[in-house]
Write an enzyme that holds these catalytic residues in place. Structure first.
Site, mmCIF file in Angstrom:
data_model
loop_
_atom_site.group_PDB
_atom_site.id
_atom_site.type_symbol
_atom_site.label_atom_id
_atom_site.label_comp_id
_atom_site.label_asym_id
_atom_site.label_seq_id
_atom_site.Cartn_x
_atom_site.Cartn_y
_atom_site.Cartn_z
ATOM 1 N N ASP A 79 0.821 -1.213 0.000
ATOM 2 C CA ASP A 79 0.000 0.000 0.000
ATOM 3 C C ASP A 79 0.852 1.260 0.000
ATOM 4 O O ASP A 79 1.857 1.357 0.704
ATOM 5 C CB ASP A 79 -0.904 -0.010 1.243
ATOM 6 C CG ASP A 79 -1.951 1.085 1.210
ATOM 7 O OD1 ASP A 79 -2.483 1.358 0.111
ATOM 8 O OD2 ASP A 79 -2.249 1.643 2.277
ATOM 9 N N GLY A 176 -6.842 8.169 8.186
ATOM 10 C CA GLY A 176 -6.683 8.357 9.622
ATOM 11 C C GLY A 176 -7.984 8.661 10.338
ATOM 12 O O GLY A 176 -9.081 8.396 9.839
ATOM 13 N N SER A 209 -12.111 4.155 7.349
ATOM 14 C CA SER A 209 -12.414 4.322 8.773
ATOM 15 C C SER A 209 -13.132 5.645 9.024
ATOM 16 O O SER A 209 -12.739 6.689 8.502
ATOM 17 C CB SER A 209 -11.123 4.289 9.600
ATOM 18 O OG SER A 209 -10.541 3.010 9.559
ATOM 19 N N THR A 246 -7.642 -8.212 32.456
ATOM 20 C CA THR A 246 -6.276 -8.662 32.205
ATOM 21 C C THR A 246 -5.461 -8.756 33.497
ATOM 22 O O THR A 246 -4.236 -8.831 33.463
ATOM 23 C CB THR A 246 -5.563 -7.706 31.231
ATOM 24 O OG1 THR A 246 -5.599 -6.367 31.758
ATOM 25 C CG2 THR A 246 -6.232 -7.722 29.864
#
Length: 300
Positions: A79, A176, A209, A246
C-alpha cells in the site's frame, strides 16, 4: 488461495460489491484477517503499508504462504508505495499486487511513473493500483477535502495511458481519524460519473475508517470495489483490551482479546461491503462472470 488484486476486483466490479482491505502490521493481523474471511466465505485483500518496520522479504514470503494456504481468495497488496525500489522489493518478496502512489505529482509525471511500474509488475503477473486526485489526512479534513478530488475525464485518460488494474479515487474521504464529531461527506455524483466514463473500471476508496456504514454500503453499490480500513480496526482492538479483565493470569489472553476486537470489525466491514459468500474455488477461476449493469435504481 493467493490471487492478484485484479482477479478479486474484476469480479467485484462485475457483480457490484466491494472487498475489505484491512491494514496488517504483523503476521498476527494477517492471520486474523484471513481467518475472518474464511469464516465469512469472502475474498480479502491484505493491506501492507511500508510505514512500519518490516523485513519485507521475510514478511512477504510469510504472507504469501498464509495466502496460499487459505480456503478463500487472498491478495497481498503493497500500500502507498512511494518509490520504485520498494515496489520491486515487494514484488520479489511475493506480494501479488502493488500500489504506485504518485498522487501528489502533476498528471503527466504521475502517469509516467505509474506506467513504468505497470510494465514491471504485469511482466510477472502482479496487479497495480494507482491514485488520481489525492486523498488527504483526516486531521486537516476541512482544508484538504476539496483540494484534489478526482476528475472523471482525467480518470478515464489516466487508466488508458497507464494500464493499471484499479484506481483509487478521491471523492471526500481522508486517511486516519477524523476530529471528534466530524463525519466525512462524499461526492456520490462524482463517483457515479467516474464509474460511468471509465466503463465500470474497478475503483478503490482510501480512508474507510470513520466514513460510516451507510456511506460505505452505498459506495459499494455505486462502483467502489475495494475499501481500505486501518484506524477503526486498531481502535476496536484497543477498546477490546480496555474492556477485558487482564489482571493476573488474564494477561495470557492478550492475543485472543486483540483478535476478537480486530476480527469482529473486519467481519463487520465484510458484511457492510456485501462481500460475504463471494469467495470462489480454484476450479472457478477461469469462469466468465456475469456483468451487473449499474443503473439509477441500483444506487438509490
Amino acid at each position: 488461495m493467493l490471487v492478484s488484486m485484479k482477479e478479486i476486483l474484476d469480479r467485484a466490479s462485475a457483480e457490484n460489491y466491494a472487498v475489505a482491505a484491512p491494514v496488517c502490521q504483523t503476521e498476527f493481523n494477517a492471520r486474523v484477517a484471513i481467518k475472518c474471511a474464511e469464516e465469512m466465505n469472502a475474498p480479502i485483500i491484505l493491506l501492507i503499508p511500508l510505514i512500519f518496520d518490516y523485513d519485507v522479504d521475510l514478511f512477504g514470503r510469510y504472507l504469501k504462504e498464509l495466502a496460499e494456504a487459505a480456503s478463500v481468495p487472498v491478495a497481498v497488496n503493497h500500500d502507498h508505495g512511494s518509490d520504485f525500489e520498494s515496489a520491486v522489493a515487494c514484488i520479489r518478496a511475493g506480494f501479488s499486487s502493488i500500489m504506485v502512489d504518485r498522487s501528489e505529482l502533476p498528471f503527466e509525471e504521475n502517469a509516467a511513473q505509474v506506467r513504468e511500474l505497470v510494465k514491471v509488475a504485469h511482466a510477472v503477473g502482479v496487479s497495480v493500483e494507482a491514485e488520481l486526485g489525492h486523498v488527504g489526512n483526516a486531521g486537516s479534513y476541512d482544508v484538504d477535502r476539496d483540494a484534489a478530488l478526482t476528475e472523471p475525464e482525467l480518470a478515464k485518460r489516466f487508466i488508458e495511458e497507464t494500464g493499471i488494474d484499479c484506481l483509487a479515487v478521491a471523492i471526500g474521504t481522508a486517511h486516519g481519524a477524523y476530529n471528534k464529531g466530524q463525519v466525512p461527506y462524499l461526492d456520490y455524483e462524482r463517483l457515479a460519473e467516474i464509474k460511468k466514463v471509465t466503463n465500470n473500471f474497478p475503483l478503490v476508496l482510501h480512508g474507510g475508517s470513520g466514513t460510516g456504514d451507510e456511506a460505505l454500503g452505498k459506495v459499494a453499490k455505486m462502483g467502489i470495489n475495494k475499501v481500505n480500513i486501518g484506524c477503526e480496526l486498531f481502535q476496536s482492538a484497543i477498546e477490546a483490551i480496555k474492556g477485558a479483565d487482564t489482571e493476573g493470569s488474564g494477561a495470557y489472553g492478550f492475543a485472543n482479546i486483540i483478535e476478537e476486537g480486530y476480527g469482529s470489525r473486519v467481519k463487520h466491514f465484510i458484511r457492510v461491503l456485501d462481500s460475504q459468500d463471494r469467495a470462489w474455488k480454484p476450479e472457478d477461476r477461469s469462469g466468465k462472470r456475469e456483468k451487473v449493469e449499474i443503473t439509477k435504481d441500483t444506487i438509490l
